[in-house]
Design a protein around this motif. Sequence first.
Motif, PDB file in Angstrom:
ATOM      1  N   VAL A 122       7.884   0.641  -2.300  1.00 19.59           N
ATOM      2  CA  VAL A 122       8.441   0.268  -3.606  1.00 19.59           C
ATOM      3  C   VAL A 122       8.072   1.323  -4.647  1.00 19.59           C
ATOM      4  O   VAL A 122       8.920   1.770  -5.424  1.00 19.59           O
ATOM      5  N   ARG A 123       6.829   1.763  -4.653  1.00 19.56           N
ATOM      6  CA  ARG A 123       6.374   2.774  -5.604  1.00 19.56           C
ATOM      7  C   ARG A 123       7.126   4.092  -5.403  1.00 19.56           C
ATOM      8  O   ARG A 123       7.570   4.725  -6.366  1.00 19.56           O
ATOM      9  N   ASN A 124       7.289   4.512  -4.142  1.00 19.71           N
ATOM     10  CA  ASN A 124       7.997   5.765  -3.860  1.00 19.71           C
ATOM     11  C   ASN A 124       9.441   5.709  -4.357  1.00 19.71           C
ATOM     12  O   ASN A 124       9.948   6.673  -4.931  1.00 19.71           O
ATOM     13  N   THR A 125      10.100   4.593  -4.146  1.00 23.51           N
ATOM     14  CA  THR A 125      11.481   4.446  -4.592  1.00 23.51           C
ATOM     15  C   THR A 125      11.571   4.490  -6.111  1.00 23.51           C
ATOM     16  O   THR A 125      12.436   5.152  -6.687  1.00 23.51           O
ATOM     17  N   LYS A 126      10.666   3.798  -6.764  1.00 24.50           N
ATOM     18  CA  LYS A 126      10.636   3.799  -8.222  1.00 24.50           C
ATOM     19  C   LYS A 126      10.371   5.204  -8.762  1.00 24.50           C
ATOM     20  O   LYS A 126      11.032   5.662  -9.696  1.00 24.50           O
ATOM     21  N   GLU A 127       9.423   5.917  -8.158  1.00 24.52           N
ATOM     22  CA  GLU A 127       9.094   7.280  -8.592  1.00 24.52           C
ATOM     23  C   GLU A 127      10.297   8.207  -8.436  1.00 24.52           C
ATOM     24  O   GLU A 127      10.584   9.020  -9.325  1.00 24.52           O
ATOM     25  N   GLU A 152      12.874   7.424 -11.205  1.00 29.57           N
ATOM     26  CA  GLU A 152      12.434   7.916 -12.512  1.00 29.57           C
ATOM     27  C   GLU A 152      12.539   9.434 -12.596  1.00 29.57           C
ATOM     28  O   GLU A 152      12.982   9.977 -13.617  1.00 29.57           O
ATOM     29  N   ALA A 207       3.944  -2.173  -0.951  1.00 31.79           N
ATOM     30  CA  ALA A 207       3.872  -1.610  -2.300  1.00 31.79           C
ATOM     31  C   ALA A 207       4.145  -0.109  -2.340  1.00 31.79           C
ATOM     32  O   ALA A 207       4.748   0.394  -3.286  1.00 31.79           O
ATOM     33  N   GLU A 208       3.737   0.634  -1.320  1.00 36.68           N
ATOM     34  CA  GLU A 208       3.925   2.087  -1.344  1.00 36.68           C
ATOM     35  C   GLU A 208       5.400   2.468  -1.235  1.00 36.68           C
ATOM     36  O   GLU A 208       5.862   3.394  -1.901  1.00 36.68           O
ATOM     37  N   THR A 265      20.050   1.436  -8.469  1.00 35.70           N
ATOM     38  CA  THR A 265      19.140   0.788  -7.535  1.00 35.70           C
ATOM     39  C   THR A 265      19.846  -0.422  -6.952  1.00 35.70           C
ATOM     40  O   THR A 265      20.391  -1.247  -7.676  1.00 35.70           O
TER      41      THR A 265
END
Length: 81
Positions: free
Chosen positions: A30-35, A38, A27-28, A49
Amino acid sequence: IETLSPVRLAPRHGVRINLTVGGCEGAEFVRNTKELGEAWRARCVGVTTVAAPGLYHFNVLDDFGRAGRPMFEQATRIMLG
C-alpha cells in the motif's frame, strides 16, 4: 535498485498511469503504491487509483478480465477513449 525504481523515473509527457493495490495487501504494498502515485503526480502525470477489494498481488491482475470489476472498467474506459 534506486536508478530503476519507477518512483524515480521521469515519465514521458502526457503519460497516464493507473495504479491498483489489492485490498488484502500488506502495508508495504500500500505504501509503495501511494509513493508512486505521489511521485508521478508531482511530475504532472495523470494518476488514477483503482480499487481492488479482496485481492492481493498474486490475483489482482485477474480483475482485468472480469467485466464489472474496477480494473476492467478503467482499462475499458482508457481503451475506448
